[in-house]
Design a protein around this motif. Structure first.
Motif, PDB file in Angstrom:
ATOM      1  N   PRO A  65       0.795  -1.218   0.000  1.00 41.99           N
ATOM      2  CA  PRO A  65       0.000   0.000   0.000  1.00 41.99           C
ATOM      3  C   PRO A  65       0.831   1.273   0.000  1.00 41.99           C
ATOM      4  CG  PRO A  65       0.140  -0.852   2.208  1.00 41.99           C
ATOM      5  CD  PRO A  65       0.873  -1.837   1.328  1.00 41.99           C
ATOM      6  N   GLN A  66       2.150   1.143   0.174  1.00 39.11           N
ATOM      7  CA  GLN A  66       2.952   2.348   0.344  1.00 39.11           C
ATOM      8  C   GLN A  66       2.893   3.274  -0.865  1.00 39.11           C
ATOM      9  OE1 GLN A  66       3.875  -0.633   1.462  1.00 39.11           O
ATOM     10  NE2 GLN A  66       3.965  -0.160   3.639  1.00 39.11           N
ATOM     11  N   PRO A  82      -7.368   6.055 -10.644  1.00 40.98           N
ATOM     12  CA  PRO A  82      -5.956   6.475 -10.628  1.00 40.98           C
ATOM     13  C   PRO A  82      -5.802   7.973 -10.897  1.00 40.98           C
ATOM     14  CG  PRO A  82      -6.265   4.501 -11.973  1.00 40.98           C
ATOM     15  CD  PRO A  82      -7.630   5.070 -11.713  1.00 40.98           C
ATOM     16  N   LEU A  83      -5.170   8.658  -9.948  1.00 39.70           N
ATOM     17  CA  LEU A  83      -4.878  10.078 -10.080  1.00 39.70           C
ATOM     18  C   LEU A  83      -3.372  10.292  -9.916  1.00 39.70           C
ATOM     19  CD1 LEU A  83      -7.765  11.675  -7.939  1.00 39.70           C
ATOM     20  CD2 LEU A  83      -7.736  11.250 -10.410  1.00 39.70           C
ATOM     21  N   GLU A  84      -2.881  11.370 -10.475  1.00 39.23           N
ATOM     22  CA  GLU A  84      -1.435  11.645 -10.481  1.00 39.23           C
ATOM     23  C   GLU A  84      -0.883  11.818  -9.067  1.00 39.23           C
ATOM     24  OE1 GLU A  84       1.750  14.671 -12.680  1.00 39.23           O
ATOM     25  OE2 GLU A  84      -0.403  15.128 -12.672  1.00 39.23           O
ATOM     26  N   ALA A  85       0.265  11.205  -8.844  1.00 42.86           N
ATOM     27  CA  ALA A  85       0.944  11.298  -7.548  1.00 42.86           C
ATOM     28  C   ALA A  85       2.210  12.137  -7.661  1.00 42.86           C
ATOM     29  CB  ALA A  85       1.296   9.908  -7.038  1.00 42.86           C
ATOM     30  N   MET A  86       2.750  12.512  -6.513  1.00 40.86           N
ATOM     31  CA  MET A  86       4.038  13.215  -6.495  1.00 40.86           C
ATOM     32  C   MET A  86       5.127  12.325  -7.085  1.00 40.86           C
ATOM     33  SD  MET A  86       3.479  16.189  -5.147  1.00 40.86           S
ATOM     34  CE  MET A  86       2.381  17.085  -4.043  1.00 40.86           C
ATOM     35  N   ALA A  87       5.065  11.060  -6.738  1.00 46.43           N
ATOM     36  CA  ALA A  87       6.007  10.070  -7.271  1.00 46.43           C
ATOM     37  C   ALA A  87       5.272   8.742  -7.358  1.00 46.43           C
ATOM     38  CB  ALA A  87       7.230   9.950  -6.376  1.00 46.43           C
ATOM     39  N   PHE A  88       5.500   8.022  -8.456  1.00 49.09           N
ATOM     40  CA  PHE A  88       4.807   6.760  -8.685  1.00 49.09           C
ATOM     41  C   PHE A  88       5.743   5.575  -8.500  1.00 49.09           C
ATOM     42  CE2 PHE A  88       2.042   9.533 -11.270  1.00 49.09           C
ATOM     43  CZ  PHE A  88       0.798   9.091 -10.874  1.00 49.09           C
ATOM     44  N   ASP A  89       5.216   4.495  -7.930  1.00 55.28           N
ATOM     45  CA  ASP A  89       5.901   3.204  -8.030  1.00 55.28           C
ATOM     46  C   ASP A  89       5.662   2.656  -9.431  1.00 55.28           C
ATOM     47  OD1 ASP A  89       7.118   2.988  -5.655  1.00 55.28           O
ATOM     48  OD2 ASP A  89       5.634   1.691  -4.707  1.00 55.28           O
ATOM     49  N   THR A 136      -3.513   6.423  -5.512  1.00 58.01           N
ATOM     50  CA  THR A 136      -2.448   7.438  -5.441  1.00 58.01           C
ATOM     51  C   THR A 136      -3.127   8.815  -5.458  1.00 58.01           C
ATOM     52  OG1 THR A 136      -1.984   7.468  -7.832  1.00 58.01           O
ATOM     53  CG2 THR A 136      -0.783   5.873  -6.499  1.00 58.01           C
ATOM     54  N   GLY A 137      -2.591   9.788  -6.186  1.00 56.83           N
ATOM     55  CA  GLY A 137      -3.288  11.064  -6.297  1.00 56.83           C
ATOM     56  C   GLY A 137      -2.775  12.185  -5.433  1.00 56.83           C
ATOM     57  N   SER A 138      -1.621  12.029  -4.807  1.00 61.86           N
ATOM     58  CA  SER A 138      -1.125  13.090  -3.928  1.00 61.86           C
ATOM     59  C   SER A 138      -0.942  14.415  -4.667  1.00 61.86           C
ATOM     60  CB  SER A 138       0.207  12.664  -3.284  1.00 61.86           C
ATOM     61  OG  SER A 138       1.142  12.272  -4.275  1.00 61.86           O
ATOM     62  N   LYS A 139      -0.475  14.362  -5.900  1.00 63.01           N
ATOM     63  CA  LYS A 139      -0.288  15.593  -6.674  1.00 63.01           C
ATOM     64  C   LYS A 139      -1.629  16.138  -7.150  1.00 63.01           C
ATOM     65  CE  LYS A 139       2.387  17.579 -10.475  1.00 63.01           C
ATOM     66  NZ  LYS A 139       3.436  17.328 -11.495  1.00 63.01           N
ATOM     67  N   PHE A 140      -2.489  15.247  -7.642  1.00 72.49           N
ATOM     68  CA  PHE A 140      -3.776  15.684  -8.198  1.00 72.49           C
ATOM     69  C   PHE A 140      -4.671  16.274  -7.116  1.00 72.49           C
ATOM     70  CE2 PHE A 140      -8.011  15.470  -9.828  1.00 72.49           C
ATOM     71  CZ  PHE A 140      -7.919  15.539 -11.208  1.00 72.49           C
TER      72      PHE A 140
END
Length: 340
Positions: free
Chosen positions: A106-107, A184-191, A228-232
């Motif tokens: 989940p990280q 799925p939304l854009e993250a600061m960094a993706f795995d 995810t989605g931290s950036k969005f």
């Protein structure tokens, strides 16, 4: 009586026939040599032509052999190609099976910034029921569904949209009475970036087209939470576009709260929509005991405020912890997302 010298005319007459004869012989020899040479040259030319013709025939024969060999080589190449494709397919299938049985980590959901303290909420009125929603994210495969169902608990499955890695997720969702879409939304960094992830650059038209497709794939899904989605979600304009489209499409956003600075609450308030937000992550740490502590926290929040939303994943530790926490979970009413 004195001798008279020979005249030059007499000498010339004597030697002229001899010289003429020598000249004739020379010319004759030359002519004979020429014709002999010409004949020899013609013979040589004929011989060369014969050799050339023979060489051409040999080349043709070799070409025919090469063509035959080439056909054979091509046939072998085709066989090798088929074998390579077969082995490649077997390898892909093997890797796919390996990925399917990997632990879902989940990280990838969390941004570096820790979530903020929960906002002040009204306490649960005395005598009212405490309701807890447990959402299971990243549901993608049949074994995920089976693992979740093995708990015997009314957990809410949130399915990732279909991709080449998990093509059957929409079909699996249709077998459930109630489910969500894990958007799925854009993250600061993706795995690992999911296909068709919405970004802060996505226009309202692009968002609308994407949600329209998802509504067709998941006809009974009325709730979506972010993958995810931290950036969005921390971008005011992006969230404004998303919530505006979701309101128009009759969809409800559930904020997974993967970053402290999410703008979900503001966007929901602007369009008069409820703001549903995750209270507890169940499996941000490995280990059954860690998950059980998080389950306990989720139960306490539901009892304190009347409702709570927890998010977990179909991992071995999480599934085991949920099974071992059934007595604890009886202290609250486990409900679907549409019941709070």
């Amino acid at each position: 009586m004195s001798k008279r010298p020979r005249s030059s005319k007499s000498s010339f007459s004597k030697w002229f026939p001899v010289a003429f004869s020598v000249l004739l012989l020379t010319i004759a020899a030359s002519l004979i040599g020429y014709f002999i040479g010409l004949h020899q040259a013609q013979d040589d030319l004929i011989s060369e032509r014969r050799q050339s013709q023979k060489l051409i025939e040999q080349i043709r024969e070799l070409a025919a052999i090469d063509e035959s060999n080439l056909t054979s080589v091509r046939s072998k190449d085709n066989t090798n190609e088929k074998e390579i494709r077969r082995l490649k397919k077997e390898l892909e299938d093997l890797l796919k099976r390996e990925r399917m049985h990997e632990e879902v980590k989940p990280q990838h959901e969390y941004a570096p910034a820790p979530p903020p303290p929960p906002e002040k909420r009204s306490l649960r009125p005395a005598g009212s029921e405490a309701k807890l929603v447990i959402i299971m994210d990243d549901v993608s495969y049949a074994h995920d569904v089976k693992a979740i169902q093995s708990t015997g608990l009314p957990l809410v499955m949130s399915f990732l949209p279909p991709s080449s890695r998990h093509p059957d997720s929409a079909l699996l969702a249709k077998q459930q009475h109630m489910y969500m879409v894990h958007l799925p939304l854009e993250a600061m960094a993706f795995d690992e970036v999911e296909p068709n992830t919405l970004t802060v650059e996505s226009t309202e038209d692009e968002i609308e087209k994407r949600l329209s497709i998802l509504k067709q794939l998941y006809p009974h899904a009325h709730y979506m939470n972010n993958h995810t989605g931290s950036k969005f979600t921390s971008d005011s304009e992006a969230m404004d576009r998303l919530i505006r489209v979701m309101q128009k499409e009759g969809l409800q956003f559930v904020d997974s709260r993967t970053i402290a600075t999410t703008k979900g609450r503001e966007a929901a308030a602007k369009y008069g929509m409820r703001y549903l937000v995750r209270d507890v992550f169940l499996d941000d740490k490995d280990g059954v005991e860690n998950v059980k502590k998080q389950i306990k926290e989720a139960v306490e929040k539901a009892k304190r405020y009347g409702t709570a939303i927890a998010i977990g994943h179909p991992r071995v530790d999480t599934i085991e912890a949920l099974k071992e926490s059934k007595d604890l979970l009886k202290e609250v009413h486990l409900v679907s997302i549409d019941q709070i």
